[in-house]
Design a protein around this motif. Structure first.
Motif, PDB file in Angstrom:
ATOM      1  N   MET A  23      -8.039  -5.189  -5.934  1.00 46.99           N
ATOM      2  CA  MET A  23      -9.470  -5.185  -5.615  1.00 46.99           C
ATOM      3  C   MET A  23     -10.345  -5.118  -6.864  1.00 46.99           C
ATOM      4  O   MET A  23     -11.483  -5.541  -6.857  1.00 46.99           O
ATOM      5  CB  MET A  23      -9.814  -3.999  -4.711  1.00 46.99           C
TER       6      MET A  23
ATOM      7  N   SER B  79     -14.354  -0.975  -1.898  1.00 50.83           N
ATOM      8  CA  SER B  79     -13.230  -0.542  -1.064  1.00 50.83           C
ATOM      9  C   SER B  79     -13.222   0.962  -0.879  1.00 50.83           C
ATOM     10  O   SER B  79     -13.845   1.705  -1.640  1.00 50.83           O
ATOM     11  CB  SER B  79     -11.911  -0.991  -1.704  1.00 50.83           C
TER      12      SER B  79
ATOM     13  N   ASP C 131      -6.855  -4.253   2.316  1.00 52.29           N
ATOM     14  CA  ASP C 131      -7.188  -4.980   1.094  1.00 52.29           C
ATOM     15  C   ASP C 131      -6.684  -6.413   1.079  1.00 52.29           C
ATOM     16  O   ASP C 131      -7.359  -7.315   0.577  1.00 52.29           O
ATOM     17  CB  ASP C 131      -6.593  -4.250  -0.118  1.00 52.29           C
TER      18      ASP C 131
ATOM     19  N   ARG D  32     -11.136   4.152  -1.295  1.00 54.36           N
ATOM     20  CA  ARG D  32      -9.986   4.598  -2.086  1.00 54.36           C
ATOM     21  C   ARG D  32      -9.346   5.810  -1.411  1.00 54.36           C
ATOM     22  O   ARG D  32     -10.020   6.796  -1.110  1.00 54.36           O
ATOM     23  CB  ARG D  32     -10.414   4.964  -3.503  1.00 54.36           C
TER      24      ARG D  32
ATOM     25  N   SER E  96     -13.607  -3.363   1.952  1.00 54.82           N
ATOM     26  CA  SER E  96     -12.197  -3.252   2.309  1.00 54.82           C
ATOM     27  C   SER E  96     -11.747  -1.796   2.449  1.00 54.82           C
ATOM     28  O   SER E  96     -12.543  -0.867   2.297  1.00 54.82           O
ATOM     29  CB  SER E  96     -11.350  -3.963   1.263  1.00 54.82           C
TER      30      SER E  96
ATOM     31  N   ALA F 208      -8.969  -8.537   2.943  1.00 53.96           N
ATOM     32  CA  ALA F 208     -10.208  -8.747   2.192  1.00 53.96           C
ATOM     33  C   ALA F 208     -10.012  -9.777   1.087  1.00 53.96           C
ATOM     34  O   ALA F 208     -10.880 -10.637   0.853  1.00 53.96           O
ATOM     35  CB  ALA F 208     -10.698  -7.428   1.603  1.00 53.96           C
ATOM     36  N   ALA F 209      -8.885  -9.713   0.393  1.00 54.74           N
ATOM     37  CA  ALA F 209      -8.603 -10.692  -0.659  1.00 54.74           C
ATOM     38  C   ALA F 209      -8.488 -12.094  -0.064  1.00 54.74           C
ATOM     39  O   ALA F 209      -9.022 -13.069  -0.622  1.00 54.74           O
ATOM     40  CB  ALA F 209      -7.324 -10.324  -1.398  1.00 54.74           C
TER      41      ALA F 209
ATOM     42  N   ILE G  97       0.819  -1.212   0.000  1.00 57.28           N
ATOM     43  CA  ILE G  97       0.000   0.000   0.000  1.00 57.28           C
ATOM     44  C   ILE G  97       0.854   1.264   0.000  1.00 57.28           C
ATOM     45  O   ILE G  97       0.380   2.340  -0.352  1.00 57.28           O
ATOM     46  CB  ILE G  97      -0.984   0.050   1.190  1.00 57.28           C
TER      47      ILE G  97
ATOM     48  N   ASP H  85      -8.440   0.744   1.341  1.00 56.32           N
ATOM     49  CA  ASP H  85      -7.213   1.112   0.611  1.00 56.32           C
ATOM     50  C   ASP H  85      -7.393   1.127  -0.901  1.00 56.32           C
ATOM     51  O   ASP H  85      -6.860   1.973  -1.575  1.00 56.32           O
ATOM     52  CB  ASP H  85      -6.009   0.212   0.931  1.00 56.32           C
ATOM     53  N   ASP H  86      -8.090   0.142  -1.469  1.00 56.39           N
ATOM     54  CA  ASP H  86      -8.333   0.052  -2.907  1.00 56.39           C
ATOM     55  C   ASP H  86      -7.064  -0.120  -3.728  1.00 56.39           C
ATOM     56  O   ASP H  86      -6.774   0.644  -4.649  1.00 56.39           O
ATOM     57  CB  ASP H  86      -9.124   1.262  -3.421  1.00 56.39           C
TER      58      ASP H  86
END
Length: 337
Positions: free
Chosen positions: A286, A295, A254, A297, A279, A257-258, A82, A281-282
């Motif tokens: 994603m 997500s 993220d 962003r 989630s 989430a993944a 990130i 961060d995006d």
């Protein structure tokens, strides 16, 4: 013919001056203040530097000028992708004007951060960017007493050291949880890293939203997990074993989430039919998993870009009219919810 060396074998500025047929003062100006030397002389000096393999003594320059041309950046982790866009944003400002970026890791430990900051200050860095906003008193005293320009950009600190370019983790998490509630989800779980100050703020935002919408704030639906994809797997296992009525999962990152999405696929849980996933961060990932994940962003590149620019402005002007910038966030709705 190679220039004669000193007894230690080192090529010095004198050797460069002899090769370029200029004075040592001209070599110094060409390397330290290139704008003060005409293009022809500067090229001769740089050609001589390249031919001889001369390495400029930045330490000596730092001692005489009180500041180097290095900006220090302290990140919680060097493994987390990130931060890539933030790094790019900083570099795009610094690189064209001859500044360099030195990156160090704090592991989200204020004591580790203190040691890194001490090392940076000792090197007379020109400025420092801190992703963490949780510092030891010694770190704050050190930065203020050294008069080092500082930008914090991981959250909004309660008491900024100097300048801030960021977003509110708490407000962003609250906005996403309210979004899930507006979509009709009522049993929303939250998964975040343990002992992580930004995840803690996101958890508080999640709880703020539940209270605002009148939904139950059940401690069991707040799940502390490990880093990486494994953390998302842990969150789904917890839902399956202890919280089977959960209809939405908000992950504080993220990668979590993944990992949760992959585990849902392994268990043949339909997303969002069995469980919605959102989630923070995006990352580009994603957009490419299936289903794509809703997500938050964040303006990561712009955060880096503005952080570097504000440091440079501070060094040029000593004071600035704007020292606090809120770059906000955006909810990107996708198929996972």
């Amino acid at each position: 013919m190679p220039a004669s060396k000193t007894r230690s074998g080192a090529i010095t500025m004198r050797h460069v001056a002899e090769r370029a047929r200029v004075s040592r003062m001209t070599v110094s100006r060409a390397l330290n203040k290139p704008g003060t030397v005409n293009e022809g002389l500067r090229k001769r000096v740089l050609d001589a530097v390249a031919e001889l393999g001369y390495v400029h003594n930045q330490l000596a320059r730092n001692l005489s000028s009180q500041r180097s041309n290095v900006i220090g950046l302290v990140l919680p982790s060097l493994e987390n992708s990130i931060f890539a866009q933030t790094l790019k944003g900083i570099s795009d400002i610094l690189r064209p004007i001859g500044f360099h970026l030195m990156v160090a890791e704090s592991t989200d430990d204020p004591e580790d951060e203190e040691q890194v900051v001490a090392a940076f200050v000792a090197q007379r860095i020109a400025g420092i960017i801190l992703h963490s906003t949780n510092h030891t008193p010694a770190t704050v005293r050190m930065l203020r007493s050294s008069n080092t320009p500082v930008v914090e950009n991981g959250d909004f600190p309660a008491e900024p050291i100097d300048m801030v370019v960021s977003y509110s983790n708490r407000a962003a998490a609250k906005a996403m949880t309210l979004h899930l509630a507006r979509l009709g989800y009522r049993k929303i779980a939250f998964a975040g890293l343990a002992a992580n100050p930004r995840a803690d703020q996101r958890r508080l935002g999640y709880l703020d939203a539940l209270r605002e919408t009148g939904l139950a704030t059940e401690p069991s639906r707040v799940v502390s997990v490990s880093r990486g994809f494994a953390g998302g797997t842990e969150a789904i296992a917890c839902i399956a074993n202890r919280l089977p009525d959960t209809d939405a999962l908000f992950c504080a990152g993220d990668v979590l989430a993944a990992g949760a999405l992959f585990e849902c696929d392994r268990r043949r849980w339909r997303v969002p039919g069995r469980l919605a996933i959102a989630s923070f961060d995006d990352l580009e990932l994603m957009r490419h998993v299936r289903p794509a994940i809703t997500s938050l962003r964040l303006a990561r590149y712009e955060i880096g870009h503005r952080s570097a620019q504000m440091l440079l402005d501070r060094m040029e002007q000593a004071s600035m009219p704007v020292t606090f910038v809120d770059l906000g966030f955006e909810i990107v709705q996708r198929a996972s919810t």
